[in-house]
Structure formats: C-alpha cells, structure tokens
Write a protein that holds these residues in place. Structure first.
Motif, short mmCIF file in Angstrom:
data_model
loop_
_atom_site.label_atom_id
_atom_site.label_comp_id
_atom_site.label_asym_id
_atom_site.label_seq_id
_atom_site.Cartn_x
_atom_site.Cartn_y
_atom_site.Cartn_z
N PRO A 159 122.73 -40.84 5.56
CA PRO A 159 123.92 -41.52 5.33
C PRO A 159 124.82 -40.20 5.88
O PRO A 159 124.66 -39.16 5.53
N THR A 188 126.71 -42.14 0.91
CA THR A 188 127.48 -43.06 -0.17
C THR A 188 128.71 -43.06 -0.95
O THR A 188 128.94 -42.36 -1.16
N ARG A 201 127.93 -47.60 2.94
CA ARG A 201 127.05 -46.02 3.26
C ARG A 201 128.04 -46.00 5.16
O ARG A 201 128.03 -46.81 5.24
N SER A 227 126.00 -47.86 9.42
CA SER A 227 126.93 -47.98 8.81
C SER A 227 126.84 -49.85 7.97
O SER A 227 127.31 -50.13 9.12
#
Lengths: 461, 1054
Positions: free
Chosen positions: B875, B878, B899, B975
């Motif tokens: 990611p 987050t 995320r 995401s």
C-alpha cells in the motif's frame, strides 16, 4: 554447541546414493514427460493427431513457453551429472548418462532453438547464468556437440567392462544402449541434413547394423498397471481426454490408406456406435467452440483417441524411439540420395514395425495399394507420411519432421492465433527473462525474436 | 441538609474499582468504594467536585451539579496514561516512556469489544504500522500480520508471537497437497489465532527491532507480546461470563451477468453433460439469452430412465440405452437465476463463550477459564470448533520466592475445511464455470439415480464436480490438540537482586484427513489421505537482575540471562490414491501402493543476553542490550551472531515545566542490529526420494542448491519518535520514523533452471525500508455523562532494494502462479531490481506500440511474453480511525480503516471474463467488439500501424483479452475503505445488576467488516491467497467471498 552439526544433518534424505537409483529416475521421468505431456497433451495438436474442442489453446497456436518441460529437462540433466560423478559411478553410467543428456539437449534445442548447453548445469561450479549456444554448435561442435557425444558414448559402451543397474528401459543391456545411441545419431543427422553436404556418417550407420533392429530394441519404457506409474490419461478428468479428438488430417490420411491401425489409435464415433455402424471421423484443427457450434458439428460424430490411451493404465509405452522410425529415416535417406540402399525395403520394414508395435495385423495387400506403394514421384511424401503416423506417441518428433520436410502439408486451423502461420518453437520460459536476462536477450537477438515463428538453424532455408 | 450520594466506579477493563479513594474536592470529606466499586458520600453540598483516585487508575474529577451524580463512573486504567506499563522483551515490564523504540499496547477492551475468532484480526486498523490480511476460507482462516512492511525479500516476514514472555508458534504448517497433483490447498489457520481473546489481558506490539532485540532471531520482524489474564488482585472469588453470537453473511460476491446462460454461440441444450447435447460439454456462459420464454433441455429438466421411470436429465447413466442413445428430456424454461450462487452460501453462525473464575487469597491468585467457539461456515458443511481450558496461578511461596504458571489446552477441530486455489475443488472456481441459468440448488441431491455412492450428478461431467459433493463428501477434516504454557519462578535474594527461571512449551498434534469420493473429476477412483503434524517448541530462560540506585537522581538495572530454544516438527502423510472400494475411507482400502512420506525438522538455538538500564530523574533513560545466539541451522564456523540495541528516551516534561498547553513531551531514539538464522538442513546437498517405478527405487536432486557458506543475516534498525501531549494529556500526538536496513539476507533465490537448480540459498542483497507512523488521539469530550475518544493512526513505508549481490543484475524473490496450464506457465514474478521496490510484480501482457495495444488481422490482441512491471502489492499508506463514545451506560465504538494503493492480479477477473459470467462481459454480446488499438497493415520490414477496425464476437474477444497468459489485463487497485468494527454496548444499571445477582452486566450489538468500499466489484482486496504452502502477495486466486459479521455480545461478572 558441539552437537549442532549433528542436529543439522538432514535425517529425511540421503547425501549419497547408488547411481542406479538416479538412473531409474532419469529414464522413467524423461520417458513419462516425453510421452504424456509433450507427446500426447501438447505436440499431438501441432502434428494434427489431435484437435481441441475448447480449451487447449495450443491447437490454435497459442504456444506459451512450455516451461515445466524446460525445467524438468534441466532437473534431469542435474541428476545425470550427479549419476556420472558419484564415487560409485562407472564408465557405463557415464556413457548412458551422456546418451540421455544428448537426447534431452536435442529436445531443448528442437523445441526452443538456441539454448544453454556448454555452460548449462554448472550451478555446482558456481555458474548460475549459462550462455545460450547456437543450435548448430549444440549438434555439431566437434568437441562436445550431441553427435560427437553420442558417438563416443556408443564406442565406450562397446568396450567397457562396467555394468549398470536400475535401467528400466533396456534391463541393463548395454548393447541396446549402443543401438539407441546410434539410432539417435541417425535421427539427428537426418534432422540437420538440410545443412549437411557429407552424408557418409549416415551411410556408415546404415551399413554398420548397430541400430535399433527390431521392436524388441525399441527405446520405450512401459507404463504400469499400478500407480504412480500409470499412463496419466487413464486417471485424468474426462474433459481432458475429450479435448483430444481425431483430426480431419489423420482421418483423411488413414481413410486414403484404408489403414486398420485406426481401430487401435481412435474410437468409432458415439453416433455411429449407437447406429451399429462404427465409423471414424476427424475434426478440423484450430477451431473455437463457437466455430464448432456455428458449423453445426455434433461432437458425438467425432472420434476420440483409442482405448489404449484412456481405458487402461498400461495400454501404451512411454517412447523415445521405435524401430519404425529408424527404418523410415533410412528410407528417406535413400530416397534423397544421401545414402545407397533400397528405400522400399526400409519403408516396408518401417510400416510393418509400426503395425507390429500397435499389434494390428498388416493387410496382405497393404504394400501394393496405390496410396502406399512407392512408385515414383510421390515416394518421399509417402515415406514421410507413414513416418509421421508412426510418431503418434511422440507428437513433437512428428512436429520436428514436419518443420524440416513440410510433410504432411498441414494447414493452420480457422481460429488460429498466429496469423495463419505454422509455429516452429515455444517461447523461452518467462523465468529466463527474470533470472538469466543477459544471456536470454543475446539469444533472442540472435534467433530473430522470442516468438513462435523464429526458425531453428536446421529448418532455415 | 446532608445528602447521601452514591455511584459505582467501573474501570475501563469493566472490573469494578474497589477501595478507591473519593474526596470531595477542597474538603477533608473522604470515602472509599467497596469491593463492588460502590461508594457513598455524605455532604451538605448539592454542587461539588469529586476527586477519585485509586492505584492503577487515573485520577479523575467528576463534577456534580444540583445533586445529579451519574449512576456509573468510568475510570481509566492508569497503564493507558502517563506511566503506561508495557511488557517488553522476556516479559520485562517497563514504563513506556522509558523506551527508545515504539511499542503499542492494545488492551483487553479493544480486543474483545467485537469478538473476533482470530485475535490477530482484532488488531487490524488499530495500530499504526501493523497490517493484517485475512485468509478467505472463513472462520479458522489464517491471518497474516506484518509489522512495518517487509524487511526480508523472502520468508514470511511475520512477527514473533510471545505469550507471557515465552515464544509460541504462529506458523501455519500446511499440508503439502499441491505436489500431490489432485488435492487443492487447505488453510488450517495461524497458530496465534487459537488463543481466546477472553484470556488475554493485553497485547503489546513491539514494532522496532530496538525493543525486540532481546528476543533473538525470530523477532526481527517485530513481536506480538500477549499477556494472559491472571487472577484478580482483589481478595475473593470472581466469575465472569462472556458470550457472543454472531452471524456471517456475504460481504462480496463477483458481480455476475444475468442476461445470457451457459453455452456457446448463443446455443445450448443438455443431453449428457459431456458434449452429446448442444455445447453441453462446454462450461462458459455465452449461450442463449435468458428470460425469452424459451424452453431448453437442462440437467435438471425432467426425463425418464430407460424403463420409463421419472429421473432428472442429469441422471445420464439411467437414461442411457445399451446402444448409447438417451431417453427424451422435457425442456424447461431458460430463466435467469441472479441469486443462484448467493443462495448456495448459508448464513454462518458463530458462538463464542468464555467463563472465567478468578480467585485470590493471601498468598496468591488463580484464574481458571473455559472458552469455546462453534462456527458453521457460510459454505455448506464447513465448520470450526474450538475448546480451550486455561489455568493461571500466581503463588507467593515465601517472602522471597514467587512462582507463576499458565497452561492452556486447546482442541480445535473441523469436519471440513474448504479447499482453496485454482481448480474445481474450490467451489467458487466451479461457479465461475457454471452457466448463469443454472439452478445450483437442484444439485443438492448429488448422486445420480441408481448410482448412490458411485457417480455424482452434475450439469457437466467433463471438467467440474458437483459443489455439494465437493463440500459434503470430499471433506478435509482435522483435529488439533495443543498445549501451550509456561511456568516461572522468581527468587528475590534481596531488594536488589533476583533470579528467575522460566520455561515455556508449545506442543501440538494435528491430525488431518482428506476424503475424495469416487467419480470426483480428478480422482475418479476416489482418494483417502491422512496427514499428521507434530510440533514441539521448548524455551527455557534463566535471568538474573540487579537493581540499585547511585544517588537519588540516578538508578540502574542490570540483567543477564541465557536461553535455550528447541524446536521439533514432524510431518507425515499416507495416501491411498485410488480406493479399492467406494465410500470406505481407510488407508487399507487402497487399490494402489500407498503413497507416503515422513519428515523431521529439528532446530536448536543457545543464547546469552544482557541488558542494562540507567535513568536520571525519571526523565532520561538509556537502555543497552546485547544478545548472542548460536544456531544449529548455520554452518558451525558461522553459527554465532550477536545483537545489540541502544535506546534513549528523554521525557522533557518530567524535567521542565513546559509551556501550556503541552503537558507531556517525550523524545525517543533507538538503534539496533539483530541477526537471523535460517531453516534446518540448509548446509548440505541431499537427494530426494521419488516414488518407485515398479520395484525400482528412485531418487532425484533437490531443486534448491544449498550453500555451506551461509552467514547469519542482519537487520540494522534506526528509529526516532516523539510523543507530545496537550491539555492535560487529553490530546496525544505520537510519531515515529524508522529505517530498517536488511543486509546479508538469506534467501532462496530463484535462479535459471538451466543451471541445474531452481533456487540457490544465498546471502545477499540490501533492502532499505523507510517508514513513518503517526497516532493522533484525543479525548474530545469528557464530562459526566458523555465521553468521546477518538484516535487516528497513519502509516506508510517504502522498501527499496539498494544493493544486489555481486554479479546479479536482478533478483527474483518469488513467484505466484496465475495459470499453470500445460503449454504455458503464466506466473507473476516478484523481482528485485536495484532501486526497485520490494513487492514489484512482473508479468506478461500484449504487444504495445506507443502505448497502444497491437491487434492481429483477426481483431484479437497480440500477446507478448516480455515481462513488464504490473505494479507493487504494497500500500501507499494505511489509516485507521477509531472512535469511542460513551453516554451514561451506553458505549459505542466505531473503527474504520483505509488502505490506499497497491495492485492485485486477479484470477477471478481473468477467468470470469473468459467464461462470460461477469457483468462486464455483457458489453458487445450482440454487436461484437472492436478492440481499442492498432493493427499492422505493413510488411515485416516496414510496419504500418492503423487503427484496428475488426469486429470480433464478444466471447472471442474476452477469451483472448483476458487469457490467463496476460497478467496485465486483470489488474485491480487494492485500495479500500472498510467499516471494520462497530460495537454498541449497554451497561446495565447497578440496581438491576444487583437484583439479578451480578456485579456487572454489559450487553452489546457488535459487527465487523460491515461495509466495504473498493473499485473492484468482485472480491475483497484485503484477502490473501494461499498457494502451495505459502501465503502469497498481490495475487487473488479465486478467493472465497469475504463475510460481514454481526450479532450480540454479553459480558457479565458476578
């Protein structure tokens, strides 16, 4: 911490073994992969012994990289190296290992083109990224080319006092290994014959007599009745089996010859059985399910592969080479004036051997039939077509011959994904781009691109 | 007039606060609470302020206006505040402010507000820098936890789990099924999940290597320190009962189309499901349009057997005449069934109960607890059951000798765990290839007429197996008995010096059985297999500590100790690959020689360690640690490696009066260098056994090239942090920045197969991870009746490969198969290039000319086997957003996490587009599709590119565009925003509680995974995939839907 060394000794696996256990593994695994995955599941589409009805995209010439075979071959080559270098190894194991290695390298170069050879299988020496040798060097290098290696292996075996064990192909008979080595040499000399000017080695092999001389000498490993050595198609899902249909190509050839081998190689169509009038029928290669559906083709009206390929676990052998191929090779060599001899005798020996191999009675009039008898202009076509059919258990050998000779003349299927061209190689495994990039790139530039239409050295005009 | 005011004090841990001191501020009017937390105060005033103080709790002022005193007063536990105590390495309790590196503590309340069946999942979103991913097979799945990203290019990167100072196993020892060829992956859960959250007092996450260094090699990826609940500090007997009932239903499901049924070319009719009908051997959904009033023969349409008795069309054997022809089928309506897959799933039901009895006497205390978990999965006939008994005893044996012990017996079992991965054993894979008209419900009676136990009933007999047969007959059961525990004794020679000895054991036996019925697609003869995993880990420590002061400003502690670690794993399996008699599942019932293997892995580490702390005026703390390990897994000459860490903490607010509104300021710095070893048996080359060929024994080389010169790997970590609080610590802001540099990593690096081996164990590479974490928390509102606490955490990191081993231009760290067909092996490669990021994924796609896809003359895109960067699975950042509201007796907790970034390669997308089940494949069904791109109309030497104008039928187009070989065409962003936890509790009023005979009752509505927002309509991007024996990253492999869970929770005490 004095006991740590001992604690970290792997109790689950040995560090030292007898070479025979490696030999059994090398022969049986190579034979199985050659026969099932390569011969039956992949290359039979390329040779048009099998047509797909939906999922086997290789029939539409989406070739992929065939990387699991690439990986298997190198793993077996690693086993060969171990077998040859164990303390308990001997001259005979070394020679037999060389023969198997030559066979495996020829598979690599004929399937992919230029491949790692002289620097391959040297991780134990600290060599992790092998350069790719040219196909020409792999076959003909006077020091370490396949042809040289096979010749010296045969010579060594003829003169050795050592013996081997664990040979599940020839039952430790070194004499048969000599014949296998010489027959492989014949196969490869013919394969590169478009590039040869001197055919004396073929003549010598034809004269010398130490070739595979009957079906009893065949380089084949039987499948067994019980797992894990069963013919894998006998336990595969029904869908996988039904993906392999008789083709229009093979149908037309066998009909032309009125050849009874069809009864063993294929099954009568479902529809014809229901009507009590068994007939065999093939499907055009390279069609999508939509096309098949749009054409109104009833799949019950198309033959499947014969019982020996499905209904019993030990109906077929895993073969490297049959007597028939040797005879067809010699017939072709005569017909092409590479050597002196009687093409018809070799040709008929080959056909008879193939009938015998499939345990089908040779019709009395077979050799006199118009479509069979060698009677002039079409001789080469007839020889190569019979040879093609005899290779139904190892479709890639048939594919190599088609690439070299153009016989039989095959047409790409209507839904092919290669712009109508007949593919001549697999892509290199993607992992080579990731792990051996420099050498990969060099080879790709040399062969004219990593695509399925880059021709190998021996098939180039 | 003197009035009596009464209220009840409840700690944030839900225990009554007994013996607290209550003072009417500004007066000498004092009282104390009784053992139930109830106090009475007499005063003449009607408006006044109460100052409540109690050891272990935060002092609190409560304003009483016009005589309105709240029924309950909640008191914060002191450990959450300034002098927060956290458990660090080896179970040593330290003040948080004295630490040089970041530690986050999650208390029991946060862990159990929503009772997760896997305690790891309760950490998701709660702690900055901690990333949790769920397995997809429901309750009992493995969850993967990663702290501060991935330091190591290979390996699991999972933190060490520690219970009461002693490591336990959090590993998932999977069965090696894939190499078997016919059985697919099964997830048996991560070891840490088996500890009941109700037995946990708190979890500390030691994020930095600085705080973890003393734990040794396995702590390089951080440590999850679990502290179990002990007996109460108070005298007497206490009983608590907690129960939760939740139901689980689908949160996600692929977005299916419902306009076209199964078949090809718009045609379909069932005859025998192997191709005798019209396209009834095929399994895609490009068939006739649905709901047009058409009648079409289907597998569940009525028919007769050859004697005229009614059967279903799919009862093919009964319908087959001796000559191979079939009886007639009466066609039935060709209708859409939008919910056919949804209805296949059940509502999952999970109950969790815990009863704990805690008692305390003069010389000690004990706690006894029983927990159970009963879960029925959303997939029919899948379940998980768990029973756990935990006992903890604390005993003062003499003035100087104290002993404590904790033992936990856990039995976990299931009659069936679902198969995962690629293939029909994963029913979701099957549904991908199930015509959209299919009435899946009618497959429930899964044997063909007259063929019970011999031949299953299905709509397609070529490729699939009836999903009900898969779940009801082809089961994967297991029973796991585990004992984990620890015992320790401490002897105080004097106030200054003490010696403690501690030993911890984690041992289990996991027996698994796999059944496959005859007629199963890939196991036509059926299969029976048994696997057994025996695990044992023993840790023994001895630690001596000396504590003294130099003068009133300086005090110090010195400790030294030694540890011995022994781990032994025995794995074995036996398999009857083909049954002799159908339906009898025993190894004796085998028609072929049994297959089997047994393997033993042993490992030992000896360690010595020392630590020293010195502090000045409770405001400057310096901590130094050293540890040295000798590991059996490394070559004798290289098997010793040291660790060191230094931490400096400066609490400025304890030294100076800081300007308002700053109430607390702490700066921390730490540096650490920790080593790591490897797995057993990596120093010598071995041969592997292959199964016999007939009577001939076979061996083969390992695919991994071993390395006799391995060195221990090393992680160098630097960290700096700031903790600043305002307004009487009502607002807290805590940030950390860190850099982890991993050098000499031991990785099993994929190498060119042409070298003779597939992997090479090697030290090498340098990976630098830099990250940043922030936590902002505030008590926004805090008054008598209403209380709002909020916190927000943020984390981001980036791992860059800064150096590759000598002579290596790029470094493949791993692969994930996306399609393992015979012609191709399409794979996602994780490749580390110099200055590339860890997590970069490479795969193949289409030929591109100036960024545009090149098409062939047939109008189909042209594939290109060249590897290209697909994306990175990590990611960008987050965030977690946690809120707690309290109004009188009502509490509400809401946790949302977010995320951002990361790429997923999706098999559901590729396969579902190929098969035509996904909604987006409706585009172009009638009119065909013109692919957006170029076509070459020139010659080989002189290419000429013009726009592609060839119309291709949709099925052809999707078949090629989403061909599994083109990883690049099936990418999604990972995401998401998730409503992770909601808990609404009501605390019963005191009088009612008393009336019922309780001290405390709390009832709540709880939910988890309630909402998901993501660009991807088909699956939950958070789920991880299991391939072979590894959890893989960035690849979705026909995952099961994720679930939403909600229900009731009751927490009582009496």
């Amino acid at each position: 911490t004095e006991d740590f060394d001992k604690l970290n000794e792997n109790p689950n696996a040995p560090q030292n073994v007898d070479p025979q256990f490696l030999l059994t593994n090398i022969i049986s695994v190579a034979a199985d992969r050659n026969a099932y995955e390569q011969g039956f599941r992949l290359s039979n589409y390329l040779a048009q012994f099998a047509a797909s009805v939906e999922f086997e995209r290789i029939d539409r010439y989406e070739m992929g990289s065939n990387s699991s075979y690439w990986n298997t071959i190198f793993r077996l080559l690693s086993d060969i190296r171990s077998m040859q270098t164990l303390e308990t190894s001997n001259e005979a194991y070394v020679a037999v290992g060389d023969i198997m290695a030559s066979y495996l390298y020829s598979q690599l170069t004929d399937l992919w083109g230029d491949v790692p050879y002289s620097e391959a299988v040297k991780a134990l020496d600290g060599q992790f990224t092998a350069k790719y040798d040219t196909q020409e060097a792999i076959y003909t290098d006077p020091e370490n080319g396949i042809l040289t290696v096979l010749e010296s292996a045969a010579t060594r075996l003829e003169n050795t006092a050592s013996s081997i064990q664990g040979d599940v192909m020839f039952d430790n008979d070194l004499n048969k290994w000599v014949r296998f080595a010489n027959s492989l040499r014949l196969r490869y000399l013919l394969r590169i014959s478009n590039r040869l000017t001197d055919f004396s080695e073929i003549q010598a092999l034809a004269d010398d007599g130490k070739l595979i001389a009957s079906n009893a000498d065949n380089a084949v490993v039987p499948y067994l009745g019980s797992a894990p050595n069963q013919w894998p198609m006998s336990t595969a899902s029904l869908g996988l089996y039904q993906e392999h249909r008789m083709t229009k190509t093979v149908d037309s050839v066998l009909s032309l010859w009125n050849d009874p081998r069809v009864t063993v190689l294929y099954k009568p169509t479902q529809t014809s059985l229901a009507n009590n009038t068994p007939i065999y029928k093939g499907l055009l290669n390279g069609q999508t399910r939509e096309t098949i559906s749009a054409e109104g083709i009833d799949l019950n009206d198309v033959s499947l592969f014969g019982s020996i390929f499905r209904d019993v676990p030990d109906g077929v052998n895993a073969q490297f080479m049959q007597y028939a191929e040797v005879q067809f090779a010699l017939a072709e060599a005569v017909e092409k004036n590479y050597i002196a001899g009687d093409a018809a005798t070799y040709y008929q020996n080959g056909i008879a051997a193939s009938f015998e191999y499939y345990d089908v009675a040779l019709p009395d009039d077979y050799f006199t039939r118009e479509a069979i008898a060698l009677n002039g202009a079409d001789n080469l076509n007839k020889i190569l077509s019979q040879k093609w059919l005899s290779l139904i258990g190892v479709g890639h050998e048939a594919w190599f011959n088609i690439r070299r000779t153009g016989v039989p003349r095959l047409k790409a299927g209507p839904d092919n994904l290669n712009e109508g061209k007949y593919p001549v190689r697999y892509l290199y495994p993607e992992s080579e781009q990731a792990t051996n990039k420099v050498n990969y790139t060099e080879a790709v530039d040399r062969i004219g691109g990593d695509n399925i239409n880059s021709k190998a050295w021996w098939e180039k005009e | 007039q003197t009035n009596t005011y009464s209220s009840k004090l409840i700690g944030a841990d839900d225990f009554p606060v007994a013996y607290a001191t209550i003072n009417e501020l500004g007066t000498q009017n004092y009282t104390t609470s009784d053992e139930n937390g109830v106090f009475k105060l007499n005063t003449d005033n009607r408006s006044f302020t109460l100052h409540i103080s109690s050891i272990g709790y935060v002092s609190q002022d409560i304003e009483v206006i016009n005589g309105h005193i709240p029924e309950f007063i909640t008191i914060q536990i002191a450990t959450e505040q300034l002098d927060e105590i956290v458990v660090t390495a080896l179970g040593i309790e330290r003040e948080k402010q004295s630490l040089g590196s970041s530690v986050t503590k999650v208390d029991a309340e946060a862990l159990t507000a929503v009772s997760f069946t896997n305690v790891v999942n309760s950490l998701a979103g709660q702690v900055a820098g901690v990333q949790v991913t769920n397995g997809s097979s429901g309750v009992g799945s493995s969850s993967r936890i990663i702290i501060r990203g991935e330091n190591s290019l290979s390996g699991s990167n999972q933190p060490l789990f520690v219970v009461d100072g002693v490591p336990i196993s959090n590993e998932q020892i999977t069965s090696n099924l894939v190499n078997d060829g016919t059985l697919q992956e099964v997830d048996y859960g991560n070891g840490g999940s088996e500890i009941s959250a109700d037995d946990i007092a708190s979890i500390s996450i030691l994020k930095g290597a600085g705080s973890a260094a003393l734990y040794g090699a396995r702590a390089a990826n951080g440590v999850v320190v679990i502290t179990t609940k002990r007996g109460r500090r108070k005298q007497g007997l206490g009983v608590s009962i907690n129960s939760t009932l939740t139901i689980e239903n689908l949160l996600t499901l692929p977005d299916y189309q419902n306009l076209y049924g199964g078949g090809s070319n718009g045609e379909y009719a069932f005859e025998d499901g192997i191709g005798s009908g019209i396209n009834d051997g095929g399994i895609s959904s490009y068939g006739p349009r649905l709901d047009q009033g058409q009648l079409i023969a289907q597998f569940d349409s009525p028919s007769t057997d050859i004697n005229g008795n009614p059967v279903r069309a799919g009862d093919v054997i009964a319908r087959t005449f001796p000559n191979g022809s079939f009886t007639e089928i009466t066609p039935t309506p060709w209708e859409s069934r939008p919910n056919n897959v949804r209805n296949f799933f059940k509502t999952g039901v999970t109950t969790q109960n815990n009863i704990a009895i805690s008692s305390s006497g003069e010389n000690g205390s004990s706690r006894l607890s029983y927990s159970n978990l009963r879960s029925e999965g959303i997939l029919p006939n899948t379940d998980l059951k768990r029973d756990g008994f935990a006992v903890s005893i604390d005993q003062v044996l003499s003035d100087k000798l104290k002993a404590r012990a904790f033992i936990n017996y856990i039995n976990t079992r299931s009659k069936n765990r679902p198969n995962l991965g690629y293939g029909y054993e994963n029913v979701l894979y099957g549904f991908n290839w199930t015509g959209r008209q299919t009435n899946i419900e009618s497959l429930r009676n899964y044997w063909q007429a007259g063929q019970e136990g011999l031949q299953h009933y299905d709509f397609n007999y070529l490729w699939l197996t009836n999903p009900y047969l898969t779940l009801f007959e082809n089961t994967n059961s297991f029973t796991k008995n585990r004992i984990l525990g620890n015992a320790s004794a401490t002897y105080n020679f004097s106030d200054k010096i003490n010696l403690s000895v501690r030993t911890g054991l984690d041992t289990y036996d996991d027996a698994r059985a796999f059944r496959r019925a005859v007629s199963t697609n890939s196991n036509p003869f059926g299969t029976y297999r048994e696997d057994n995993v025996r695990f044992r880990e023993l840790n023994t420590d001895i630690l001596i500590s000396y504590k003294d002061i130099i003068n009133e400003d300086w005090d110090y502690t010195l400790s030294a100790g030694a540890n011995r670690f022994d781990q032994r794993i025995k794995y074995q399996f036996s398999e009857a690959s083909q049954l002799a008699l159908p339906g009898i599942y025993t190894l004796a019932n085998s028609r072929t020689p049994l297959k089997g293997d047994s393997q033993l892995f042993e490992k030992r580490i000896h360690s010595i360690y020392g630590t020293g702390d010195i502090s000045y005026q409770n405001s400057v703390y310096l901590n130094l640690t050293y540890r040295n390990d000798w590991s059996s897994t490394l070559p004798q000459s290289n098997n010793s490696f040291g660790y060191y860490s230094a931490g400096l903490s400066y609490v400025a607010s304890n030294m100076f009066e800081l300007p308002n509104p700053i109430s607390f300021l702490n700066v921390r710095l730490s540096a650490a260098s920790v080593g790591n070893d490897t797995d057993p048996y990596q120093n010598a080359q071995n041969f592997l056994f292959n199964q016999n060929y007939g009577p001939n024994f076979r061996v083969t080389n390992e695919t991994v090239l071993k390395n006799t010169n391995l060195r221990p790997e090393r992680l160098n970590a630097l960290e700096a942090g700031l903790d600043i609080r305002f307004f009487n610590s009502k607002v807290q802001f805590d940030v950390s920045g860190y850099q982890n540099t991993s050098v000499d990593q031991i990785i099993s690096r994929p190498i060119s197969n042409s070298s003779g081996f597939a992997n090479f164990n090697v030290n090498g590479g340098k990976v630098r991870t830099r990250g940043f974490e922030a936590l902002l928390s505030a008590e926004v509102i805090q008054n008598t009746n209403f209380n709002w606490q909020t916190s927000m955490n943020f984390s981001t990191y980036k791992s860059v490969v800064t150096e590759l081993p000598e002579g290596v231009d790029q470094f493949v760290t791993g692969m994930a198969n996306v399609f393992g067909g015979s012609g191709g092996a399409n794979t996602v490669f994780y490749i580390a290039k110099e200055n590339g990021q860890v997590g970069d994924m490479y795969g193949s796609g289409f030929i591109e000319i100036d960024g545009q896809t090149l098409y062939g003359s047939n109008g189909l895109p042209l594939q290109d086997g060249t590897l290209r960067l697909l994306g990175n699975y990590n990611p960008d950042y987050t965030m977690g957003f946690n809120n707690k509201f309290k109004y009188k007796g009502v509490e509400l907790k809401i946790l949302v996490d977010w995320r951002k970034g990361g790429t997923i390669v999706s098999r559901t997308k590729a396969l579902g587009s190929t098969s035509g089940i996904l909604k987006e494949t409706l585009v172009g069904r009638e009119e065909g599709i013109i692919g957006d791109g170029l076509v070459d109309v020139g010659t080989t030497d002189n290419p000429e590119y013009v726009a592609n104008t060839t119309v291709v039928p949709a099925s052809q187009f999707y078949n090629n565009f989403f061909d599994r070989g083109n990883e690049a065409s099936a990418l999604y962003s990972a995401s998401y925003v998730k409503l992770r936890q909601v808990a609404l509790y009501y605390i019963f009023p005191d009088n009612l509680t008393k009336l019922l005979g309780f001290q405390h009752i709390k009832f709540g509505l709880v939910g988890s995974n309630l909402l998901l927002f993501t660009e991807n309509p088909h699956f939950d991007p958070e789920l991880n995939a299991l391939q072979e024996t590894n959890i893989i990253q960035g690849v979705e492999d026909m995952s099961y839907p994720s679930t939403r869970s909600f229900g009731f929770s009751l927490k009582t005490e009496f």
